[in-house]
Scaffold this motif. Structure first.
Motif, PDB file in Angstrom:
ATOM      1  N   GLY A 133       0.767  -1.209  -0.013  1.00  0.00           N
ATOM      2  CA  GLY A 133       0.061  -0.025  -0.109  1.00  0.00           C
ATOM      3  C   GLY A 133       0.759   1.433  -0.164  1.00  0.00           C
ATOM      4  N   ASP A 134       2.059   1.128  -0.175  1.00  0.00           N
ATOM      5  CA  ASP A 134       3.089   2.246  -0.187  1.00  0.00           C
ATOM      6  C   ASP A 134       3.823   2.518  -1.457  1.00  0.00           C
ATOM      7  OD1 ASP A 134       4.740   4.410   0.707  1.00  0.00           O
ATOM      8  OD2 ASP A 134       5.868   3.276   2.143  1.00  0.00           O
ATOM      9  N   ALA A 135       2.967   3.322  -2.356  1.00  0.00           N
ATOM     10  CA  ALA A 135       3.858   3.687  -3.621  1.00  0.00           C
ATOM     11  C   ALA A 135       4.916   4.394  -3.534  1.00  0.00           C
ATOM     12  CB  ALA A 135       2.849   4.096  -4.673  1.00  0.00           C
ATOM     13  N   GLU A 136       4.862   5.223  -2.509  1.00  0.00           N
ATOM     14  CA  GLU A 136       6.009   6.083  -2.334  1.00  0.00           C
ATOM     15  C   GLU A 136       7.157   5.332  -1.784  1.00  0.00           C
ATOM     16  OE1 GLU A 136       7.482   9.985   0.423  1.00  0.00           O
ATOM     17  OE2 GLU A 136       5.196   9.898  -0.420  1.00  0.00           O
ATOM     18  N   LEU A 138       7.740   2.239  -2.373  1.00  0.00           N
ATOM     19  CA  LEU A 138       8.116   1.170  -3.459  1.00  0.00           C
ATOM     20  C   LEU A 138       9.089   1.987  -4.244  1.00  0.00           C
ATOM     21  CD1 LEU A 138       8.198  -1.137  -5.299  1.00  0.00           C
ATOM     22  CD2 LEU A 138       5.719  -0.202  -6.304  1.00  0.00           C
ATOM     23  N   ALA A 139       8.949   3.232  -4.770  1.00  0.00           N
ATOM     24  CA  ALA A 139       9.732   4.001  -5.688  1.00  0.00           C
ATOM     25  C   ALA A 139      11.069   4.133  -4.965  1.00  0.00           C
ATOM     26  CB  ALA A 139       9.023   5.458  -5.960  1.00  0.00           C
ATOM     27  N   LYS A 140      11.398   4.177  -3.788  1.00  0.00           N
ATOM     28  CA  LYS A 140      12.622   4.386  -2.996  1.00  0.00           C
ATOM     29  C   LYS A 140      13.313   3.167  -3.191  1.00  0.00           C
ATOM     30  CE  LYS A 140      10.894   8.106   0.351  1.00  0.00           C
ATOM     31  NZ  LYS A 140      10.739   8.091   1.478  1.00  0.00           N
ATOM     32  N   LEU A 141      12.684   1.935  -3.544  1.00  0.00           N
ATOM     33  CA  LEU A 141      13.687   0.675  -3.228  1.00  0.00           C
ATOM     34  C   LEU A 141      13.949   0.255  -5.082  1.00  0.00           C
ATOM     35  CD1 LEU A 141      11.072  -1.590  -1.432  1.00  0.00           C
ATOM     36  CD2 LEU A 141      13.412  -0.550  -0.669  1.00  0.00           C
ATOM     37  N   GLU A 160      -4.479  -7.085   1.648  1.00  0.00           N
ATOM     38  CA  GLU A 160      -4.262  -5.974   1.232  1.00  0.00           C
ATOM     39  C   GLU A 160      -3.974  -5.778  -0.222  1.00  0.00           C
ATOM     40  OE1 GLU A 160      -0.267  -7.367   2.817  1.00  0.00           O
ATOM     41  OE2 GLU A 160      -2.371  -7.294   3.421  1.00  0.00           O
ATOM     42  N   LEU A 161      -4.500  -4.636  -0.864  1.00  0.00           N
ATOM     43  CA  LEU A 161      -4.431  -4.393  -2.428  1.00  0.00           C
ATOM     44  C   LEU A 161      -3.364  -3.622  -2.555  1.00  0.00           C
ATOM     45  CD1 LEU A 161      -8.313  -3.855  -2.743  1.00  0.00           C
ATOM     46  CD2 LEU A 161      -7.110  -6.028  -2.912  1.00  0.00           C
ATOM     47  N   THR A 162      -2.945  -3.817  -3.803  1.00  0.00           N
ATOM     48  CA  THR A 162      -2.017  -2.869  -4.600  1.00  0.00           C
ATOM     49  C   THR A 162      -2.496  -2.092  -5.534  1.00  0.00           C
ATOM     50  OG1 THR A 162      -0.307  -4.495  -4.392  1.00  0.00           O
ATOM     51  CG2 THR A 162       0.252  -2.894  -5.945  1.00  0.00           C
ATOM     52  N   ASP A 163      -2.249  -0.673  -5.748  1.00  0.00           N
ATOM     53  CA  ASP A 163      -2.683  -0.003  -6.879  1.00  0.00           C
ATOM     54  C   ASP A 163      -1.978  -0.163  -8.119  1.00  0.00           C
ATOM     55  OD1 ASP A 163      -3.554   1.980  -8.497  1.00  0.00           O
ATOM     56  OD2 ASP A 163      -3.398   3.561  -6.844  1.00  0.00           O
ATOM     57  N   ARG A 350       6.347  -9.450   7.624  1.00  0.00           N
ATOM     58  CA  ARG A 350       5.426  -8.493   6.918  1.00  0.00           C
ATOM     59  C   ARG A 350       5.105  -7.381   7.621  1.00  0.00           C
ATOM     60  NH1 ARG A 350       1.003 -12.800   4.548  1.00  0.00           N
ATOM     61  NH2 ARG A 350       0.056 -10.646   3.896  1.00  0.00           N
ATOM     62  N   LYS A 351       4.981  -6.370   6.626  1.00  0.00           N
ATOM     63  CA  LYS A 351       4.736  -4.817   7.201  1.00  0.00           C
ATOM     64  C   LYS A 351       3.069  -4.734   7.689  1.00  0.00           C
ATOM     65  CE  LYS A 351       8.237  -2.636   4.364  1.00  0.00           C
ATOM     66  NZ  LYS A 351       8.917  -3.822   4.088  1.00  0.00           N
TER      67      LYS A 351
END
Length: 389
Positions: A133-136, A138-141, A160-163, A350-351
């Motif tokens: 759920g954390d697109a921001e 993800l970008a950092k990785l 939990e879902l992914t956008d 898991r987060k």
């Protein structure tokens, strides 16, 4: 193997014929040469674009299922594998090479995580896990070595879902391939390729087969360059499915939509009952309504409940032994109702782990009468919680 846009695209089959053969026979040298080129006219039984000279490449039973899967996934190309995990491993092995880096959701299917560990330790492929759920975050990785972002939405067991659109946008900016595990969507409830995902994987073992008696996996995609890589990998590794198993899955597809609708209806009924139990948390894919409606048409029969504390195996044994309809077992997607128990250690990496860390019971609602399912769970939870419900 091309599935559409071809003058040789076969008509939808109305029969289920099992072609148990390892040999394709040819009347002429010319026909054999044409089959080697992937010409369907050569044998009259094959999908254009693949060598059709040998039983595993030229089998009508396999092609019938490939065509049906491709139609449901809205894809041009479809490949079959002996299990869902084999399809996952094939996609990762095909599109990742030593020195690459890949990103996976931390709620990914446990056998997929195990294969990631294998890639990291034995193939020099770096693996990192992201919060779905954390697109921001993800970008950092993302690094210059990142070649694949893997999506599993909803996540295993906590849902939990992914956008997907956000992930696709990030991937496109960085020339990264996106691969999605669409097993929960089961060819019908979601279509990742329509949302820009490059590669869609489905464990046909689950709802597509539908009766708990066969293993199967599929990979679907649309891009011709990616397809050529996968076609070659599929061919040289010999990762084919059996004609008998594909016929069973073809049978399952005939009732897939009706079954999924009933599974989903049952979950609404079961959750209506479970909400009455104090301190019980329900994990469902449609909790995030906005994201769910964007990517899915309905729910299936799978969800989880978090209990009010950690229960011992002795206590959980009482729960399992009280059940008469639900059975304790892995997998899901068949007609049989199932439960599977997870203790906090399972979620340690898991987060989105249950907080506080309590026992979680995954439930699959099968096709038994819903009144009987509710009665069964009611008795089991009363025995476990030692309270009338």
């Amino acid at each position: 193997m091309p599935m559409s846009g071809s003058p040789t695209f076969p008509a939808r089959s109305t029969t289920r014929n099992i072609h148990l053969t390892s040999t394709v026979y040819f009347d002429t040298v010319h026909s054999y040469r044409e089959a080697l080129k992937g010409m369907t006219a050569a044998t009259g039984q094959s999908v254009e674009g693949s060598e059709n000279n040998y039983g595993i490449e030229g089998n009508p039973s396999l092609h019938q299922l490939q065509i049906a899967v491709a139609r449901r996934e809205d894809s041009r190309f479809a490949y079959l594998y002996c299990t869902g995990l084999a399809a996952i491993a094939a996609a990762l092995d095909c599109f990742l090479t030593p020195g690459d880096h890949a990103l996976f959701p931390d709620g990914v299917y446990e056998p997929t995580r195990a294969y990631c560990d294998y890639l990291d330790k034995n193939k020099s492929i770096g693996v990192s896990y992201y919060d779905s759920g954390d697109a921001e975050g993800l970008a950092k990785l993302v690094t210059p070595r990142t070649k694949v972002i893997y999506i599993e939405s909803p996540a295993s067991n906590t849902f939990e879902l992914t956008d997907c659109a956000a992930v696709v946008g990030l991937a496109s900016q960085n020339h990264i391939l996106t691969i999605a595990d669409n097993t929960w969507g089961s060819l019908t409830l979601s279509r990742p390729l329509a949302h820009g995902i490059d590669v869609s994987i489905t464990a046909l073992t689950k709802y597509a087969a539908g009766y708990g008696d066969v293993f199967m996996g599929s990979i679907c995609l649309n891009d011709e360059i990616l397809n050529e890589r996968l076609r070659m990998h599929h061919n040289v590794t010999g990762a084919y499915a059996s004609p008998f198993d594909t016929t069973l899955v073809n049978r399952g597809l005939e009732s897939l939509d009706v079954r999924l609708a009933q599974h989903g209806s049952n979950v609404h009924e079961l959750c209506g009952f479970l909400k009455q139990i104090p301190h019980l948390r329900i994990y469902r894919a449609d909790t995030d309504t906005k994201t769910f409606q964007r990517y899915f048409s309905n729910i299936n029969g799978l969800f989880s409940v978090e209990l009010d504390r950690v229960y011992t195996d002795a206590e959980l044994e009482v729960f399992v032994q009280t059940l008469q309809i639900f059975r304790l077992g892995e997998s899901w997607g068949g007609t049989q109702s199932l439960v599977l128990i997870y203790q906090p250690d399972y979620f340690r990496d898991r987060k989105h782990a249950p907080t506080p860390a309590n026992t979680v019971i995954r439930i699959h609602s099968g096709l038994e009468p819903i009144e009987e399912q509710i009665t069964d769970l009611k008795a089991a939870f009363e025995a476990l919680l030692k309270m009338p419900l």
